[in-house]
Design an enzyme around this catalytic site. Structure first.
Site, PDB file in Angstrom:
ATOM      1  N   SER A  42       0.870  -1.183   0.000  1.00  0.00           N
ATOM      2  CA  SER A  42       0.000   0.000   0.000  1.00  0.00           C
ATOM      3  C   SER A  42       0.906   1.233   0.000  1.00  0.00           C
ATOM      4  O   SER A  42       0.959   1.996   0.950  1.00  0.00           O
ATOM      5  CB  SER A  42      -0.902  -0.006   1.238  1.00  0.00           C
ATOM      6  OG  SER A  42      -0.148   0.046   2.420  1.00  0.00           O
ATOM      7  N   HIS A 146      -3.295  -5.914   2.051  1.00  0.00           N
ATOM      8  CA  HIS A 146      -2.415  -6.955   2.593  1.00  0.00           C
ATOM      9  C   HIS A 146      -3.049  -8.334   2.620  1.00  0.00           C
ATOM     10  O   HIS A 146      -2.407  -9.308   3.002  1.00  0.00           O
ATOM     11  CB  HIS A 146      -1.955  -6.581   4.014  1.00  0.00           C
ATOM     12  CG  HIS A 146      -1.047  -5.385   4.031  1.00  0.00           C
ATOM     13  ND1 HIS A 146      -0.687  -4.738   5.189  1.00  0.00           N
ATOM     14  CD2 HIS A 146      -0.423  -4.725   3.028  1.00  0.00           C
ATOM     15  CE1 HIS A 146       0.112  -3.726   4.889  1.00  0.00           C
ATOM     16  NE2 HIS A 146       0.278  -3.698   3.585  1.00  0.00           N
ATOM     17  N   GLU A 155      -5.180  -2.445   8.931  1.00  0.00           N
ATOM     18  CA  GLU A 155      -4.513  -3.027  10.103  1.00  0.00           C
ATOM     19  C   GLU A 155      -5.234  -2.664  11.393  1.00  0.00           C
ATOM     20  O   GLU A 155      -5.537  -1.486  11.628  1.00  0.00           O
ATOM     21  CB  GLU A 155      -3.064  -2.500  10.206  1.00  0.00           C
ATOM     22  CG  GLU A 155      -2.222  -2.857   8.997  1.00  0.00           C
ATOM     23  CD  GLU A 155      -0.885  -2.113   8.952  1.00  0.00           C
ATOM     24  OE1 GLU A 155      -0.398  -1.679  10.014  1.00  0.00           O
ATOM     25  OE2 GLU A 155      -0.354  -1.965   7.836  1.00  0.00           O
ATOM     26  N   GLU A 196       1.520  -9.383   6.684  1.00  0.00           N
ATOM     27  CA  GLU A 196       2.319  -9.028   7.860  1.00  0.00           C
ATOM     28  C   GLU A 196       2.051  -9.962   9.040  1.00  0.00           C
ATOM     29  O   GLU A 196       2.423  -9.656  10.173  1.00  0.00           O
ATOM     30  CB  GLU A 196       2.043  -7.572   8.252  1.00  0.00           C
ATOM     31  CG  GLU A 196       2.453  -6.609   7.150  1.00  0.00           C
ATOM     32  CD  GLU A 196       2.172  -5.155   7.480  1.00  0.00           C
ATOM     33  OE1 GLU A 196       1.417  -4.886   8.428  1.00  0.00           O
ATOM     34  OE2 GLU A 196       2.698  -4.290   6.759  1.00  0.00           O
ATOM     35  N   ASP A 232      -4.382   1.093  11.193  1.00  0.00           N
ATOM     36  CA  ASP A 232      -3.905   1.754   9.986  1.00  0.00           C
ATOM     37  C   ASP A 232      -5.032   1.617   8.972  1.00  0.00           C
ATOM     38  O   ASP A 232      -5.273   0.526   8.440  1.00  0.00           O
ATOM     39  CB  ASP A 232      -2.614   1.112   9.455  1.00  0.00           C
ATOM     40  CG  ASP A 232      -2.116   1.815   8.195  1.00  0.00           C
ATOM     41  OD1 ASP A 232      -2.779   2.772   7.745  1.00  0.00           O
ATOM     42  OD2 ASP A 232      -1.071   1.408   7.658  1.00  0.00           O
ATOM     43  N   GLU A 277      -3.669   5.591  11.980  1.00  0.00           N
ATOM     44  CA  GLU A 277      -2.761   5.943  10.878  1.00  0.00           C
ATOM     45  C   GLU A 277      -3.553   6.108   9.580  1.00  0.00           C
ATOM     46  O   GLU A 277      -4.468   5.326   9.305  1.00  0.00           O
ATOM     47  CB  GLU A 277      -1.739   4.811  10.745  1.00  0.00           C
ATOM     48  CG  GLU A 277      -0.705   4.985   9.648  1.00  0.00           C
ATOM     49  CD  GLU A 277       0.236   3.771   9.604  1.00  0.00           C
ATOM     50  OE1 GLU A 277       0.537   3.177  10.669  1.00  0.00           O
ATOM     51  OE2 GLU A 277       0.653   3.409   8.490  1.00  0.00           O
ATOM     52  N   ASP A 304       1.264   8.388   7.262  1.00  0.00           N
ATOM     53  CA  ASP A 304       2.188   7.467   6.586  1.00  0.00           C
ATOM     54  C   ASP A 304       2.251   7.864   5.110  1.00  0.00           C
ATOM     55  O   ASP A 304       3.176   8.568   4.688  1.00  0.00           O
ATOM     56  CB  ASP A 304       1.684   6.023   6.770  1.00  0.00           C
ATOM     57  CG  ASP A 304       2.414   5.016   5.902  1.00  0.00           C
ATOM     58  OD1 ASP A 304       3.501   5.334   5.393  1.00  0.00           O
ATOM     59  OD2 ASP A 304       1.914   3.874   5.728  1.00  0.00           O
ATOM     60  N   LYS A 329       9.560   5.280   7.540  1.00  0.00           N
ATOM     61  CA  LYS A 329       9.981   4.098   6.787  1.00  0.00           C
ATOM     62  C   LYS A 329      11.180   4.512   5.948  1.00  0.00           C
ATOM     63  O   LYS A 329      11.014   5.266   4.962  1.00  0.00           O
ATOM     64  CB  LYS A 329       8.861   3.655   5.855  1.00  0.00           C
ATOM     65  CG  LYS A 329       7.615   3.106   6.546  1.00  0.00           C
ATOM     66  CD  LYS A 329       6.484   2.991   5.531  1.00  0.00           C
ATOM     67  CE  LYS A 329       5.321   2.163   6.028  1.00  0.00           C
ATOM     68  NZ  LYS A 329       4.133   2.304   5.142  1.00  0.00           N
ATOM     69  N   HIS A 357       8.059  -1.092   9.795  1.00  0.00           N
ATOM     70  CA  HIS A 357       8.359  -2.101   8.767  1.00  0.00           C
ATOM     71  C   HIS A 357       7.552  -1.811   7.504  1.00  0.00           C
ATOM     72  O   HIS A 357       6.760  -0.868   7.464  1.00  0.00           O
ATOM     73  CB  HIS A 357       8.021  -3.504   9.295  1.00  0.00           C
ATOM     74  CG  HIS A 357       6.554  -3.737   9.562  1.00  0.00           C
ATOM     75  ND1 HIS A 357       6.023  -4.977   9.804  1.00  0.00           N
ATOM     76  CD2 HIS A 357       5.491  -2.876   9.636  1.00  0.00           C
ATOM     77  CE1 HIS A 357       4.709  -4.880   9.986  1.00  0.00           C
ATOM     78  NE2 HIS A 357       4.373  -3.626   9.907  1.00  0.00           N
ATOM     79  N   LYS A 380       6.333   0.042  14.677  1.00  0.00           N
ATOM     80  CA  LYS A 380       5.273  -0.808  14.129  1.00  0.00           C
ATOM     81  C   LYS A 380       5.954  -1.876  13.304  1.00  0.00           C
ATOM     82  O   LYS A 380       6.485  -1.589  12.232  1.00  0.00           O
ATOM     83  CB  LYS A 380       4.326   0.031  13.264  1.00  0.00           C
ATOM     84  CG  LYS A 380       3.155  -0.759  12.712  1.00  0.00           C
ATOM     85  CD  LYS A 380       2.195   0.102  11.921  1.00  0.00           C
ATOM     86  CE  LYS A 380       2.523   0.128  10.460  1.00  0.00           C
ATOM     87  NZ  LYS A 380       1.367   0.435   9.585  1.00  0.00           N
TER      88      LYS A 380
HETATM   89  O1  LIG Z   1       0.830   0.916   5.236  1.00  0.00           O
HETATM   90  C1  LIG Z   1       1.726   0.568   6.009  1.00  0.00           C
HETATM   91  O2  LIG Z   1       1.900   1.194   7.054  1.00  0.00           O
HETATM   92  C2  LIG Z   1       2.691  -0.523   5.639  1.00  0.00           C
HETATM   93  C3  LIG Z   1       3.238  -1.321   6.759  1.00  0.00           C
HETATM   94  O3  LIG Z   1       2.293  -1.804   7.640  1.00  0.00           O
HETATM   95  O4  LIG Z   1       2.210  -1.304   4.595  1.00  0.00           O
HETATM   96  P1  LIG Z   1       2.995  -1.261   3.207  1.00  0.00           P
HETATM   97  O5  LIG Z   1       4.388  -1.663   3.490  1.00  0.00           O
HETATM   98  O6  LIG Z   1       2.256  -2.256   2.326  1.00  0.00           O
HETATM   99  O7  LIG Z   1       2.896   0.132   2.698  1.00  0.00           O
HETATM  100 MG   LIG Z   2       0.355   2.702   6.646  1.00  0.00          MG
END
Ligand SMILES: O=C(O)[C@@H](CO)OP(=O)(O)O
Ligand SMILES: [Mg+2]
Length: 403
Positions: A42, A146, A155, A196, A232, A277, A304, A329, A357, A380
């Protein structure tokens, strides 16, 4: 001593079975660092560019490696990362790939720590780090991008906010994950796992809230400390820009922006959510600001896809009062230096950092060290699954070594 003598790049497997970039950095005095890039599903629209690993490796070998070998010092992280930017020449790592960049950046940090004989978190954060540990947010139910046929919200995250130690926190999240499995079984809801490691049952978000709320209370009673939960929403994935609505497909519900803000604000109050989030689209700073204004005194509203670990985007958020925390990230922005700068800017402005992560991961543990090095209040990184426990167990080891 930390003069880089070799940088090796290869393709390895990530947790989804996709190829990703791994880097080895070697130094003059025998220092060695190895790190691998994670990968999102995502992904935010404004992230640094991940190139197919074969292309990213070829481009990094051509443009970056010759500028590093015999030229740069692994112990000087800002220099290494500045060279990566210069070698790339774009503002989004679209030449050498953010995957090559982040793997080299993190491997150089580890090589620098190796030469110093210091743990990575100390090399990055200084000798006085290692006193405080982040609260781990662990996803126990999920869907979105996911997992297929599961919840709309990406999430549901256990948040052991009252845990006396990081070890207690990590085990509490695993216990919530197990309690969710029991509750799903009682309800006759079979579930596989998402990318995850969270349970991915074919239930709607409402049922997931009930189950996670119950699992969290059960485990909190058992362990005797407070465990909350958070989300999330990954709302950019459900936002339809044409109709300007959030589409909850499994529930068959559609919400406009005001309804989405009301919905999230109600959830915060109903479930005492400690963390939310990406509740809104990644382009809608104003809506983030409205929601933060309404509930930001009692929960974390985290950006994010909104911020993508980018200081320019964070500055805009700070100016508008959009969100009160930022997901960090390193691969969204391409280097450890950039990730550090984002954390520092956040901290200075009262935004909490949540080091994170990606859904596609490896055994790499750099983010555990990054969180301790920067005194980040949260990390996280899942609750179960080898590529997730690699980071969680590293936190437990860091805490154990520090005491
Ligand atoms: O959206 C998120 O926060 C992440 C990790 O949980 O997902 P992705 O790595 O698929 O962006
Ligand atoms: Mg996110």
């Amino acid at each position: 001593m930390t003069l880089i003598t070799d940088v090796r790049l290869r393709r390895i497997l990530d947790s989804r079975g996709n190829p990703t970039v791994e880097a080895d950095v070697l130094t003059e005095s025998g220092g060695f660092g190895r790190a691998a890039a994670p990968s999102g599903a995502s992904t935010g629209e404004y992230e640094a560019v991940e190139r197919p690993p074969t292309e990213a490796i070829a481009a990094a070998r051509e443009h970056a490696v010759p500028r590093l070998v015999g030229e740069a010092y692994a112990g000087n992280q800002r220099e290494v990362d500045a060279i990566l930017h210069a070698a790339d020449g774009t503002d989004d790592f679209s030449e050498i790939g953010a995957n090559s960049a982040v793997a080299i950046s993190m491997a150089a940090a580890k090589a620098g720590a190796d030469v110093l004989g210091a743990p990575l978190f100390q090399h990055l954060g200084g000798t006085f780090r290692g006193e405080n540990f982040p609260i781990p947010l662990g996803n126990v139910v999920g869907g979105g991008e996911h997992a297929a046929d599961a919840t709309d919200i990406q999430e549901f995250l256990a948040a052991p906010v009252g845990a006396p130690s990081v070890e207690d926190a990590v085990f509490a999240n695993a216990a919530v994950h197990a309690a969710v499995a029991d509750l799903l079984e009682e309800r006759d809801e079979p579930a596989g796992k998402g990318d995850e490691g969270a349970w991915a049952p074919s239930i709607d978000d409402g049922e997931a809230f009930e189950i996670v709320d119950e699992a969290v209370s059960m485990v909190a009673d058992e362990v005797g400390f407070e465990i909350g939960f958070g989300l999330d929403v990954a709302a950019a994935e459900m936002y339809d820009a044409d109709s300007e609505t959030y589409e909850y497909e499994s529930a068959g519900t559609s919400r406009d922006t005001d309804e989405q803000i009301d919905y999230i604000a109600d959830l915060v109050d109903e479930y005492d959510l400690v963390y939310v989030e990406d509740p809104l689209d990644e382009n809608d700073y104003d809506a983030f600001a409205d929601l933060t204004d309404r509930v930001g005194d009692r929960t974390l509203i985290c950006g994010d896809d909104l911020f993508v670990t980018n200081t320019d985007r964070l500055v805009e958020g700070i100016d508008l009062g959009a969100a009160n925390s930022i997901l960090i990230k390193p691969n969204q922005i391409g280097t450890l230096t950039d990730a550090f700068d984002a954390i520092e800017l956040a901290t200075k402005n009262g935004y909490d950092s949540v080091v994170s992560h990606r859904s596609g991961e490896t055994e790499d543990t750099t983010i555990a060290h990054l969180a301790v090095a920067t005194d980040a209040p949260f990390i996280k990184t899942g609750a179960v699954g080898g590529e997730r426990t690699a980071k969680l167990n590293e936190l437990v080891r860091i805490a154990d070594d520090a005491t």
